[in-house]
Design a protein around this motif. Structure first.
Motif, short mmCIF file in Angstrom:
data_model
loop_
_atom_site.label_atom_id
_atom_site.label_comp_id
_atom_site.label_asym_id
_atom_site.label_seq_id
_atom_site.Cartn_x
_atom_site.Cartn_y
_atom_site.Cartn_z
N THR A 144 3.19 -4.74 1.23
CA THR A 144 3.85 -3.60 1.87
C THR A 144 5.36 -3.65 1.72
O THR A 144 6.04 -2.66 2.02
N TYR B 91 4.55 -0.10 -5.32
CA TYR B 91 3.10 0.00 -5.14
C TYR B 91 2.73 1.00 -4.04
O TYR B 91 1.55 1.30 -3.86
N CYS C 270 2.54 0.88 -0.81
CA CYS C 270 1.63 0.41 0.24
C CYS C 270 2.27 0.56 1.61
O CYS C 270 3.43 0.18 1.81
N CYS D 40 -2.37 2.22 -0.46
CA CYS D 40 -1.46 2.03 -1.57
C CYS D 40 -1.67 3.13 -2.60
O CYS D 40 -2.79 3.35 -3.06
N CYS E 92 0.35 3.97 -6.10
CA CYS E 92 1.42 3.43 -6.94
C CYS E 92 2.33 4.51 -7.50
O CYS E 92 1.91 5.64 -7.74
#
Length: 465
Positions: A36, A41, A43, A55, A57
């Motif tokens: 995170t 990503y 997240c 998540c 991306c």
């Protein structure tokens, strides 16, 4: 206050030491950043009673590797990863997430599962007895689903432990190694739907118990022996809408399903004893297209030893299309066979069919072949076209036409003869005419059939002699 601070410090140190020990024991001594905290990503946490890690991306995230310890342990109920170009789950990547209950992966063009990547046992130890492990009502388990993913590899023991449900939907698996799905506990349903598997190794599905195994819309060119090995299925084994190149002997070695069906599927070659299944209920093969049905193909579908000896189970073969059968391809062992609408994907031929399928005389009302692109039962075809006169239809038609013409000519000649000769001799009223004799002066006598008499008044002639 100082005492409390010291206690907290000692607890924190103990937690760090224990985490390091676990990491060393599991082979994951290297530490990684919390996923995170890596913006590329995408997240983030979603709160609530079921805390999720979602998540998605960014475009610049080329490779998303998830290692042991990267996902915070506490309050992680679910993991969802969408639209990432390349995702790699390392070994033991989720093993420490005790509260985890769900993983959902979606729209991933390149996904790799390394050995024991999805190995998860929750709070219970891995060595506990199967009786305790199968207590699904009291022991939590994990569900994993993958949608629209290209899976580069499912490695050995990728799926292992207390995983209740596994579903692959619209996926492409390039390589599935041996023991990819093995030693599962508390398994409820394993589903592979609309998925292509390029390379399936022997014992890919090995040694676990589940309620249902469903293969729906699966495409596999070669299913090796023992691909599905030592599985116990408590309720349903379903193979539907699938395409298989070759099912080798012992491809499915399964025990215990209460219902087993193979429907709407295409199998190029089904070798003898490909299905080695001990069933506790009826079996159905329906609407399948099978190229070659090998000798003894159905002989290893038998009743489970757990059933009462006189239990009657049915094996129904309904509306299947075959290209070739051996003499014992349709023999069964211990089940009551029911055959309905068996179709052969080849043209009817008296010599071939009557010799090759003579052993199946009792099924002739159900076995059908192609005649002018339509299916006809071999029995009807035999009666209609395999008799002494069959094959000479054209000759019979020609002879019949000639006979009919001769008959017409005879009738015409008879009528002509009757009109010309009979009426000429007897007259139209069929009254015969009498002959008339005539003596003329020169002493000759003439007999004519037609005399015209002209009556004239004549006196006695006198001459001077």
């Amino acid at each position: 206050m100082l005492f409390l601070i010291n206690v907290i410090s000692w607890v924190w140190i103990a937690v760090l030491i224990s985490s390091k020990c676990v990491a060393i024991l599991t082979g994951n001594s290297q530490s990684y950043e919390d996923i995170t905290s890596l913006p590329k990503y995408g997240c983030h946490w979603t709160g609530g009673s079921n805390s999720m890690v979602n998540c998605t991306c960014r475009e610049d995230a080329e490779e998303f590797s998830i290692h042991h310890g990267q996902i915070p342990v506490y309050d992680t109920w679910g993991i969802q990863i969408n639209d990432c170009k390349k995702v790699i789950f390392d070994g033991h990547s989720i093993e420490n997430l005790r509260n985890l209950r769900q993983i959902h992966l979606k729209n991933i063009p390149s996904l790799s599962l390394l050995p024991e990547s999805f190995s998860w046992f929750g709070y219970r130890a891995t060595y506990e007895s199967d009786d305790e492990a199968d207590d699904e009502n009291n022991i939590p388990s994990l569900s994993i689903s993958m949608d629209n993913c290209v899976i580069e590899k499912i490695s050995q023991h990728s799926f292992k432990g207390r995983i209740k449900d596994i579903e692959l939907n619209n996926c492409h698996v390039k390589d599935m190694e041996s023991f990819s799905f093995s030693s599962l506990r508390q398994s409820g349903t394993v589903v592979l739907r609309n998925t292509t598997i390029d390379s399936l190794k022997p014992q890919a599905f090995k040694l676990f118990t589940t309620k249902q195994l469903i293969l729906d819309g699966i495409s596999i060119e070669d299913v090796p022996s023992r691909a599905f090995s030592n599985l116990v299925i408590k309720e349903k084994l379903q193979i539907s809408n699938c395409r298989f190149g070759t099912l080798h002997s012992g491809s499915f070695m399964i025990d215990g399903p209460k219902w087993f069906e193979v429907v709407n599927s295409n199998i190029s070659v089904l070798e003898g004893e490909a299905f080695t299944v001990k069933v506790k209920g009826d079996v159905l093969f329906k609407n399948n297209v099978i190229g070659v049905l090998g000798p003894g193909a159905l002989m290893k579908i038998v009743k489970s030893k757990d059933l009462v000896l006189n239990t009657a189970l049915f094996l129904t073969i309904d509306s299947n299309v075959f290209s070739y059968l051996w003499s014992n391809s349709l023999e069964v062992n211990g089940l009551i066979a029911k055959f309905v609408n068996l179709q052969f994907n080849e043209s009817c031929n008296c010599d071939i069919f009557m010799s090759n399928y003579a052993l199946y005389k009792e099924f002739f009302t159900e076995i059908k072949c192609l005649d002018a692109e339509e299916y006809i039962s071999i029995k009807d075809y035999e009666v209609q076209k395999c008799t002494m006169l069959s094959g000479h239809t054209t000759m019979i038609v020609v002879i019949g036409v000639i006979c009919a013409l001769l008959l017409v000519m005879i009738i015409i000649l008879s009528l002509y003869y009757h009109k010309v000769f009979k009426e000429g001799k007897y007259g139209k009223d069929n009254a015969p005419q009498k002959n008339v004799s005539l003596i003329v002066p020169d002493g000759r006598t003439y007999r004519e059939t037609e005399v015209h008499v002209i009556l004239e008044t004549a006196d006695l002639l006198t001459t001077d002699l």
